[in-house]
Design a protein around this motif. Structure first.
Motif, PDB file in Angstrom:
ATOM      1  N   SER A  49      10.764  15.927  -4.147  1.00 43.66           N
ATOM      2  CA  SER A  49      10.460  16.452  -2.813  1.00 43.66           C
ATOM      3  C   SER A  49       9.408  15.629  -2.085  1.00 43.66           C
ATOM      4  O   SER A  49       9.288  15.706  -0.857  1.00 43.66           O
ATOM      5  N   PHE A  50       8.645  14.820  -2.828  1.00 36.91           N
ATOM      6  CA  PHE A  50       7.618  13.981  -2.204  1.00 36.91           C
ATOM      7  C   PHE A  50       8.196  12.662  -1.687  1.00 36.91           C
ATOM      8  O   PHE A  50       7.520  11.936  -0.958  1.00 36.91           O
ATOM      9  N   ALA A  51       9.428  12.340  -2.086  1.00 42.24           N
ATOM     10  CA  ALA A  51      10.137  11.140  -1.598  1.00 42.24           C
ATOM     11  C   ALA A  51       9.300   9.868  -1.755  1.00 42.24           C
ATOM     12  O   ALA A  51       9.191   9.058  -0.837  1.00 42.24           O
ATOM     13  N   VAL A  52       8.731   9.690  -2.935  1.00 39.31           N
ATOM     14  CA  VAL A  52       7.850   8.549  -3.179  1.00 39.31           C
ATOM     15  C   VAL A  52       8.575   7.221  -3.013  1.00 39.31           C
ATOM     16  O   VAL A  52       8.039   6.253  -2.461  1.00 39.31           O
ATOM     17  N   PHE A  53       9.853   7.145  -3.469  1.00 42.25           N
ATOM     18  CA  PHE A  53      10.586   5.885  -3.428  1.00 42.25           C
ATOM     19  C   PHE A  53      11.583   5.803  -2.276  1.00 42.25           C
ATOM     20  O   PHE A  53      12.245   4.789  -2.104  1.00 42.25           O
ATOM     21  N   ARG A  54      11.675   6.865  -1.501  1.00 45.23           N
ATOM     22  CA  ARG A  54      12.635   6.852  -0.387  1.00 45.23           C
ATOM     23  C   ARG A  54      12.019   6.270   0.881  1.00 45.23           C
ATOM     24  O   ARG A  54      12.725   5.810   1.765  1.00 45.23           O
ATOM     25  N   GLN A  55      10.708   6.332   0.983  1.00 47.76           N
ATOM     26  CA  GLN A  55      10.034   5.849   2.185  1.00 47.76           C
ATOM     27  C   GLN A  55       8.886   4.920   1.778  1.00 47.76           C
ATOM     28  O   GLN A  55       7.720   5.246   1.940  1.00 47.76           O
ATOM     29  N   LEU A  56       9.248   3.775   1.217  1.00 47.92           N
ATOM     30  CA  LEU A  56       8.232   2.832   0.769  1.00 47.92           C
ATOM     31  C   LEU A  56       7.473   2.262   1.960  1.00 47.92           C
ATOM     32  O   LEU A  56       8.074   1.744   2.906  1.00 47.92           O
ATOM     33  N   ARG A  57       6.170   2.382   1.937  1.00 49.93           N
ATOM     34  CA  ARG A  57       5.329   1.852   3.012  1.00 49.93           C
ATOM     35  C   ARG A  57       4.798   0.481   2.641  1.00 49.93           C
ATOM     36  O   ARG A  57       4.685   0.139   1.470  1.00 49.93           O
ATOM     37  N   GLY A  58       4.443  -0.303   3.666  1.00 48.66           N
ATOM     38  CA  GLY A  58       3.820  -1.589   3.424  1.00 48.66           C
ATOM     39  C   GLY A  58       2.373  -1.416   2.998  1.00 48.66           C
ATOM     40  O   GLY A  58       1.815  -0.312   3.012  1.00 48.66           O
ATOM     41  N   VAL A  59       1.757  -2.525   2.622  1.00 51.38           N
ATOM     42  CA  VAL A  59       0.372  -2.490   2.151  1.00 51.38           C
ATOM     43  C   VAL A  59      -0.566  -2.069   3.271  1.00 51.38           C
ATOM     44  O   VAL A  59      -0.463  -2.538   4.410  1.00 51.38           O
ATOM     45  N   SER A  60      -1.501  -1.174   2.955  1.00 54.15           N
ATOM     46  CA  SER A  60      -2.529  -0.726   3.895  1.00 54.15           C
ATOM     47  C   SER A  60      -3.895  -0.962   3.268  1.00 54.15           C
ATOM     48  O   SER A  60      -4.243  -0.332   2.271  1.00 54.15           O
ATOM     49  N   LEU A  61      -4.651  -1.883   3.844  1.00 54.79           N
ATOM     50  CA  LEU A  61      -5.975  -2.186   3.291  1.00 54.79           C
ATOM     51  C   LEU A  61      -6.919  -1.003   3.408  1.00 54.79           C
ATOM     52  O   LEU A  61      -7.783  -0.809   2.551  1.00 54.79           O
ATOM     53  N   SER A  62      -6.754  -0.189   4.461  1.00 58.96           N
ATOM     54  CA  SER A  62      -7.618   0.984   4.605  1.00 58.96           C
ATOM     55  C   SER A  62      -7.342   2.004   3.500  1.00 58.96           C
ATOM     56  O   SER A  62      -8.264   2.635   2.974  1.00 58.96           O
ATOM     57  N   ALA A  63      -6.064   2.160   3.131  1.00 58.68           N
ATOM     58  CA  ALA A  63      -5.722   3.071   2.031  1.00 58.68           C
ATOM     59  C   ALA A  63      -6.246   2.527   0.710  1.00 58.68           C
ATOM     60  O   ALA A  63      -6.744   3.279  -0.136  1.00 58.68           O
ATOM     61  N   TRP A  64      -6.146   1.202   0.527  1.00 58.73           N
ATOM     62  CA  TRP A  64      -6.693   0.591  -0.681  1.00 58.73           C
ATOM     63  C   TRP A  64      -8.199   0.815  -0.770  1.00 58.73           C
ATOM     64  O   TRP A  64      -8.729   1.057  -1.850  1.00 58.73           O
ATOM     65  N   LYS A  65      -8.866   0.728   0.374  1.00 56.48           N
ATOM     66  CA  LYS A  65     -10.310   0.934   0.393  1.00 56.48           C
ATOM     67  C   LYS A  65     -10.666   2.334  -0.099  1.00 56.48           C
ATOM     68  O   LYS A  65     -11.590   2.512  -0.898  1.00 56.48           O
ATOM     69  N   GLY A  66      -9.910   3.350   0.372  1.00 53.25           N
ATOM     70  CA  GLY A  66     -10.175   4.714  -0.068  1.00 53.25           C
ATOM     71  C   GLY A  66      -9.906   4.903  -1.551  1.00 53.25           C
ATOM     72  O   GLY A  66     -10.666   5.587  -2.249  1.00 53.25           O
ATOM     73  N   LEU A  67      -8.818   4.285  -2.034  1.00 56.38           N
ATOM     74  CA  LEU A  67      -8.494   4.393  -3.450  1.00 56.38           C
ATOM     75  C   LEU A  67      -9.521   3.672  -4.309  1.00 56.38           C
ATOM     76  O   LEU A  67      -9.957   4.179  -5.345  1.00 56.38           O
ATOM     77  N   LEU A  68      -9.914   2.483  -3.872  1.00 60.60           N
ATOM     78  CA  LEU A  68     -10.885   1.703  -4.641  1.00 60.60           C
ATOM     79  C   LEU A  68     -12.264   2.346  -4.640  1.00 60.60           C
ATOM     80  O   LEU A  68     -13.014   2.213  -5.613  1.00 60.60           O
ATOM     81  N   LYS A  69     -12.596   3.054  -3.561  1.00 57.03           N
ATOM     82  CA  LYS A  69     -13.896   3.719  -3.488  1.00 57.03           C
ATOM     83  C   LYS A  69     -14.059   4.727  -4.620  1.00 57.03           C
ATOM     84  O   LYS A  69     -15.158   4.909  -5.165  1.00 57.03           O
ATOM     85  N   ILE A  70     -12.968   5.387  -4.971  1.00 58.22           N
ATOM     86  CA  ILE A  70     -12.995   6.343  -6.075  1.00 58.22           C
ATOM     87  C   ILE A  70     -12.633   5.659  -7.390  1.00 58.22           C
ATOM     88  O   ILE A  70     -13.269   5.889  -8.428  1.00 58.22           O
ATOM     89  N   GLY A  71     -11.623   4.798  -7.356  1.00 58.12           N
ATOM     90  CA  GLY A  71     -11.100   4.222  -8.579  1.00 58.12           C
ATOM     91  C   GLY A  71     -11.990   3.190  -9.238  1.00 58.12           C
ATOM     92  O   GLY A  71     -12.063   3.122 -10.468  1.00 58.12           O
ATOM     93  N   VAL A  72     -12.677   2.356  -8.441  1.00 54.10           N
ATOM     94  CA  VAL A  72     -13.497   1.298  -9.027  1.00 54.10           C
ATOM     95  C   VAL A  72     -14.612   1.850  -9.918  1.00 54.10           C
ATOM     96  O   VAL A  72     -14.779   1.376 -11.056  1.00 54.10           O
ATOM     97  N   PRO A  73     -15.402   2.841  -9.468  1.00 49.70           N
ATOM     98  CA  PRO A  73     -16.408   3.391 -10.382  1.00 49.70           C
ATOM     99  C   PRO A  73     -15.796   4.012 -11.638  1.00 49.70           C
ATOM    100  O   PRO A  73     -16.356   3.887 -12.725  1.00 49.70           O
ATOM    101  N   ILE A  74     -14.637   4.673 -11.488  1.00 49.92           N
ATOM    102  CA  ILE A  74     -13.961   5.227 -12.665  1.00 49.92           C
ATOM    103  C   ILE A  74     -13.547   4.101 -13.607  1.00 49.92           C
ATOM    104  O   ILE A  74     -13.803   4.136 -14.814  1.00 49.92           O
ATOM    105  N   GLY A  75     -12.889   3.095 -13.038  1.00 46.92           N
ATOM    106  CA  GLY A  75     -12.420   1.982 -13.848  1.00 46.92           C
ATOM    107  C   GLY A  75     -13.548   1.227 -14.525  1.00 46.92           C
ATOM    108  O   GLY A  75     -13.459   0.890 -15.712  1.00 46.92           O
ATOM    109  N   PHE A  76     -14.625   0.990 -13.789  1.00 48.25           N
ATOM    110  CA  PHE A  76     -15.738   0.262 -14.380  1.00 48.25           C
ATOM    111  C   PHE A  76     -16.464   1.086 -15.429  1.00 48.25           C
ATOM    112  O   PHE A  76     -16.985   0.537 -16.400  1.00 48.25           O
ATOM    113  N   SER A  77     -16.509   2.396 -15.247  1.00 48.21           N
ATOM    114  CA  SER A  77     -17.104   3.255 -16.281  1.00 48.21           C
ATOM    115  C   SER A  77     -16.310   3.144 -17.580  1.00 48.21           C
ATOM    116  O   SER A  77     -16.878   3.007 -18.668  1.00 48.21           O
ATOM    117  N   ILE A  78     -14.982   3.211 -17.450  1.00 48.08           N
ATOM    118  CA  ILE A  78     -14.124   3.077 -18.625  1.00 48.08           C
ATOM    119  C   ILE A  78     -14.241   1.676 -19.208  1.00 48.08           C
ATOM    120  O   ILE A  78     -14.329   1.499 -20.431  1.00 48.08           O
TER     121      ILE A  78
END
Length: 459
Positions: free
Chosen positions: A223-252
């Protein structure tokens, strides 16, 4: 997931989320376990080579996978806040990021690994096995990172049983491939420890294909159609993901890298000591799946409740998870103390190596008790999206306290190789206390904000 009110409902919801995650993590850990175990049965030289290779590979794999796991609290809070229409976009961006990270790892790895192994005092055959193991497993980096994103998406929806089933399918695939490629059964090449790396790479491709088919076809993921509507790269979305993910990843990364550093520093010891250390560390990692699974469960549950503004419920889940981890750690400590010799015998047929493994396992008991507090606490903090302080505390625990203390004890006292474990236990114990204090502070802040919003809301 559904909102809960009573303690019994929370315990039931917690178990529904936790048990499949635990089975999944144990299965993933079992892949490394069988790589190590089956290589050790081939020869102690192969065990040492795989030990060195995994000490380089695991920190990179877990650290970068941790960055991608930042999608879990993002999706969990979106679902808790009834913003499901934004989920597919975030997952798409995480997938693009996973491919980029995999390409970067491949490029850096092929350039740096020969120099790293060449700088170590290793027997030529151990160095060869380590190098070829890393080359073989690198064939599975792209699917492994992509699967990490898809699995985090599945888990964030509370459908952890699906991840469990996919991973359980992968386990017999990996063990069968190990048997064929390590020992050369049924006419396959007899590759020793190198075969374990190739088997893991093939397994990663298998689980990715299964995950894609599941998400595309099965409710509620379809129902989320993850693969039906593939979007192009968004640097702003990456920034939001990295803001949370980088500290998690570096902690691990900091936690896994410190064990890698210890293994590399122990290359000055004999092959039997390296093999025994790696075997004990491998089993300790298996035990670590208990607090790690609770950590991942708390990220989902606390994130869902925080996204919904139910701070008291988020806090109750945090306390429930941490207390469960402590109780389980005490139970496993007793089992390990009683059955240490039998556990050591799983990794080697050589009496001297078995005796060393059993000695290392005694220190693993104390290590996993501290882990039972620190790791679930990090999971709760991630649910609140409070990740930066946890990263700094991880650095303090392992690299400012643990490794230096261990180095001194290993090189300037009679503890020798065991000194590294004592140092890490000391650092983790300090980190566990500080992490717990941070959780209390963050929960108090969120609770005050929620109370203030309720008071100021128009009637």
């Amino acid at each position: 997931m559904q909102p809960t009110t009573t303690t019994w409902e929370k315990l039931k919801q917690f178990a529904i989320i936790l048990i499949p995650i635990l089975v999944t993590q144990l299965s993933l850990s079992a892949i490394t376990f069988f790589d190590t175990n089956m290589s050790g049965k081939f020869s102690s030289v192969d065990l040492a080579g795989v030990a060195i290779a995994t000490s380089i590979w695991i920190p990179v794999q877990t650290g970068l996978s941790g960055i991608l796991m930042g999608i879990t609290p993002i999706v969990s809070q979106l679902v808790g806040g009834r913003q499901e229409n934004k989920v597919a976009y975030q997952v798409n961006q995480a997938l693009w990021l996973s491919i980029l990270l995999a390409i970067v790892v491949l490029a850096i790895g092929y350039a740096a690994v020969p120099g790293i192994l060449g700088a170590m005092s290793l027997e030529p055959e151990v160095r060869r096995i380590a190098s070829q193991f890393l080359a073989a497993i690198s064939l599975g980096i792209i699917p492994l990172f992509a699967y990490t994103v898809l699995r985090s998406f599945i888990d964030a929806l509370g459908q952890t049983r699906i991840s469990m089933v996919i991973t359980l399918i992968s386990l017999p695939v990996n063990v069968s491939l190990n048997a064929l490629l390590i020992y050369g059964l049924w006419g396959f090449p007899r590759m020793g420890g190198v075969g374990a790396g190739l088997a893991s790479a093939i397994t990663y491709w298998t689980v990715l294909v299964i995950a894609i088919i599941t998400i595309h076809r099965q409710h509620p993921f379809s129902s989320f159609a993850v693969f039906r509507q593939l979007r192009g790269v968004s640097l702003s979305a990456w920034k939001g993901l990295l803001k949370i993910g980088v500290p998690i990843g570096f902690s691990i990364f900091l936690e896994t890298a410190v064990f890698a550093a210890v293994t590399l520093l122990m290359s000055n010891f004999d092959t039997a000591t390296i093999a025994a250390h790696q075997a004990a560390l491998n089993f300790a990692t298996t035990l670590y799946m208990l607090p790690l699974s609770i950590c991942m469960s708390l990220t989902i549950l606390v994130g869902y409740e925080a996204g919904s503004g139910r701070m008291k419920d988020a806090w109750k889940y945090a306390k429930l998870g941490i207390s469960t981890a402590v109780v389980l750690s005490l139970i496993t400590a007793v089992i390990l103390f009683v059955a240490g010799h039998q556990v050591a015998g799983l990794y080697s047929n050589e009496p001297a190596v078995v005796a060393l493994i059993q000695h290392f396992l005694l220190f693993a008991i104390f290590f996993q008790i501290s882990d039972a507090i620190a790791t679930p606490t990090q999971g709760a903090l991630r649910g609140y999206k409070d990740v930066n302080v946890a990263f700094m505390l991880a650095f303090l625990s392992f690299w400012v306290i643990g490794l230096p203390v261990g180095y001194v004890l290993a090189n300037y006292t009679d503890w020798q190789a065991f000194g590294y474990w004592i140092g890490l236990i000391t650092g983790l114990a300090v980190g566990a206390v500080l992490m717990l204090l941070r959780l209390v502070k963050v929960q108090g802040k969120f609770a005050r904000q929620a109370a203030s919003s309720t008071v100021s809301a128009p009637s």
